[in-house]
Design an enzyme around this catalytic site. Sequence first.
Site, mmCIF file in Angstrom:
data_model
loop_
_atom_site.group_PDB
_atom_site.id
_atom_site.type_symbol
_atom_site.label_atom_id
_atom_site.label_comp_id
_atom_site.label_asym_id
_atom_site.label_seq_id
_atom_site.Cartn_x
_atom_site.Cartn_y
_atom_site.Cartn_z
ATOM 1 N N CYS A 151 -9.060 6.280 -2.791
ATOM 2 C CA CYS A 151 -9.902 7.467 -2.658
ATOM 3 C C CYS A 151 -10.530 7.871 -3.983
ATOM 4 C CB CYS A 151 -9.090 8.630 -2.093
ATOM 5 S SG CYS A 151 -7.560 8.966 -2.994
ATOM 6 N N ASP B 1 -1.602 2.304 7.611
ATOM 7 C CA ASP B 1 -2.862 1.925 8.255
ATOM 8 C C ASP B 1 -2.707 0.800 9.267
ATOM 9 O OD1 ASP B 1 -3.917 3.786 6.564
ATOM 10 O OD2 ASP B 1 -5.375 2.459 5.619
ATOM 11 N N THR C 33 0.863 -1.170 0.000
ATOM 12 C CA THR C 33 0.000 0.000 0.000
ATOM 13 C C THR C 33 0.909 1.233 0.000
ATOM 14 O OG1 THR C 33 -0.105 -0.186 2.397
ATOM 15 C CG2 THR C 33 -1.909 -1.182 1.154
ATOM 16 N N HIS C 34 0.364 2.396 0.286
ATOM 17 C CA HIS C 34 1.164 3.619 0.207
ATOM 18 C C HIS C 34 2.399 3.551 1.110
ATOM 19 C CE1 HIS C 34 -2.164 5.116 -2.047
ATOM 20 N NE2 HIS C 34 -2.984 5.065 -1.014
ATOM 21 N N LEU D 114 -5.067 7.276 7.092
ATOM 22 C CA LEU D 114 -5.105 8.238 5.994
ATOM 23 C C LEU D 114 -3.882 8.028 5.108
ATOM 24 C CD1 LEU D 114 -6.111 11.622 7.706
ATOM 25 C CD2 LEU D 114 -7.470 10.350 6.038
ATOM 26 N N ALA D 115 -4.055 8.200 3.808
ATOM 27 C CA ALA D 115 -2.937 8.014 2.882
ATOM 28 C C ALA D 115 -1.783 8.959 3.195
ATOM 29 C CB ALA D 115 -3.417 8.229 1.448
ATOM 30 N N PHE E 127 9.815 -2.541 11.884
ATOM 31 C CA PHE E 127 9.195 -1.234 11.719
ATOM 32 C C PHE E 127 7.747 -1.422 11.245
ATOM 33 C CE2 PHE E 127 13.687 -0.880 11.305
ATOM 34 C CZ PHE E 127 14.046 0.376 11.759
ATOM 35 N N ALA E 128 6.940 -0.417 11.474
ATOM 36 C CA ALA E 128 5.560 -0.440 10.976
ATOM 37 C C ALA E 128 5.170 0.957 10.541
ATOM 38 C CB ALA E 128 4.598 -0.966 12.035
ATOM 39 N N ALA E 129 4.268 1.027 9.559
ATOM 40 C CA ALA E 129 3.846 2.324 9.033
ATOM 41 C C ALA E 129 2.493 2.178 8.351
ATOM 42 C CB ALA E 129 4.886 2.852 8.035
ATOM 43 N N ASP F 220 -26.732 5.266 8.136
ATOM 44 C CA ASP F 220 -25.629 5.381 9.092
ATOM 45 C C ASP F 220 -26.168 5.247 10.515
ATOM 46 O OD1 ASP F 220 -22.557 6.343 8.953
ATOM 47 O OD2 ASP F 220 -23.461 7.013 10.826
#
Length: 446
Positions: A42, A279, A9-10, A296-297, A275-277, A177
């Site tokens: 998005c 979402d 992903t990003h 968020l991207a 390491f993590a980043a 909703d």
Amino acid sequence: MKVAVIGSTHAGVFAAKQIKADHPDAEIHVFEKNQTVSFLSCGIALWIGDNVSSTDKMFYETPNSMAKQGISMHMQTLVEAANLKAKTLNIKDLVSGAQSEETFDKIVITTGSRAIKPRIPGIDSDKVFDSKTWDNANALKEVTENVKRIIVIGAGYIGAELAEQLSVNDKEVTLIDGLDRVLANNTAPEFSSVFQKAYEDHGVKLALGQMVSGFEDTADGIKVTTDKGTYEADIAILGIGFLPNTALFRDQVDMLPNGAIKVNKFMETSAKDVFAAGDSATVFYNPTQKDDYIPLATNAVRQGILVGKNIVEPSLAYQGTQATSAVELYELAYAATGLTVQSAARKGVEADSVTISEDYRPDFMLSTTPVKASLTWEKGTRRIVGAAFLSKHDISQAANVVSLAIENGMTIDQLSMTDFFFQPNFGQPVNYVSSVAMAAVLKANK
């Protein structure tokens, strides 16, 4: 140095690229279960609404472009198990079925998020669609072109955008909703009320304050039952939200209760050389000065870059996030950063706010239009913790201005006297960012 990046992903894409840029001799392996990388999810609603020039441009990298940068791409490859202490991964090629175990010096977790899909009877119907991945996007594009009645479940950004694009393309839309207003987690009531009217003006049926309890296939489509009624359509689309996709690493690294992996300011987890980043990880949220989960991207991109900068040694610290975001619905631009009074209360911040409305440029211009602006501050310290702007004019950069103010700990007093230019084509003698800050000072001084 042999590095494994799990997910593209990003965060994964930017982590791999930055590691290679800073450490050209590093051996980088990216493992991705799908066939694509860097999908801009998005854009799903815009594509469905025929507002995308080319689907190819919904990806800013491809497996081939990554490979040309010297990164080993393992597509349609699943990481089935991970031993973070030993730095080993059990890997399965989803095409050939081949399995192997490999050892690495560093592991980067960028497994992203998964769509929330509650255990509700009938939710696995083939007439109920998800709205996150490239495969979801293709399925939605195909089906929405051939149906008339659509139920969208979830009135956050995803559901709101889907409902808007479908309605302007002559679909009969019902938006459901569990909260009592649209965009309730993203906006204050004075902003969501504007959008609610816009939905109603465009024929969208709002079913708010209702919890879905079941789905049932019918001869003509799908029936959705809530605690307050039933609704029928050809299909239903889920846009409920996301949770970290981190079950593979449970009990191996520190996590929030929802599964977000805790990282420090250098993107390091509690496991050495892991390491993590993005979402899958926590962010430091500047408005509250606490760790949080905000998928968020923009957060993912910055955190991915920081993984690359810090992969060998801690050198560049994370500056935190304000969760700045924007959406455009029915030609109304909304941009926000930080907290509203309502979200501040939920997070234990005692805050106040003020809202103004004024034309964005002088009335002697041949055209102008109003801007609704809100500013939120922490009581006592007067520290800015949030802002929101709504207009038919492009007000997106105003949110970025206040985002910078929050990151730097500015007060409403300081923002009220910050220098912004005046030129009639672009603004008033007192810019609307200054005006709302001045209004905040007046209210705080009472």
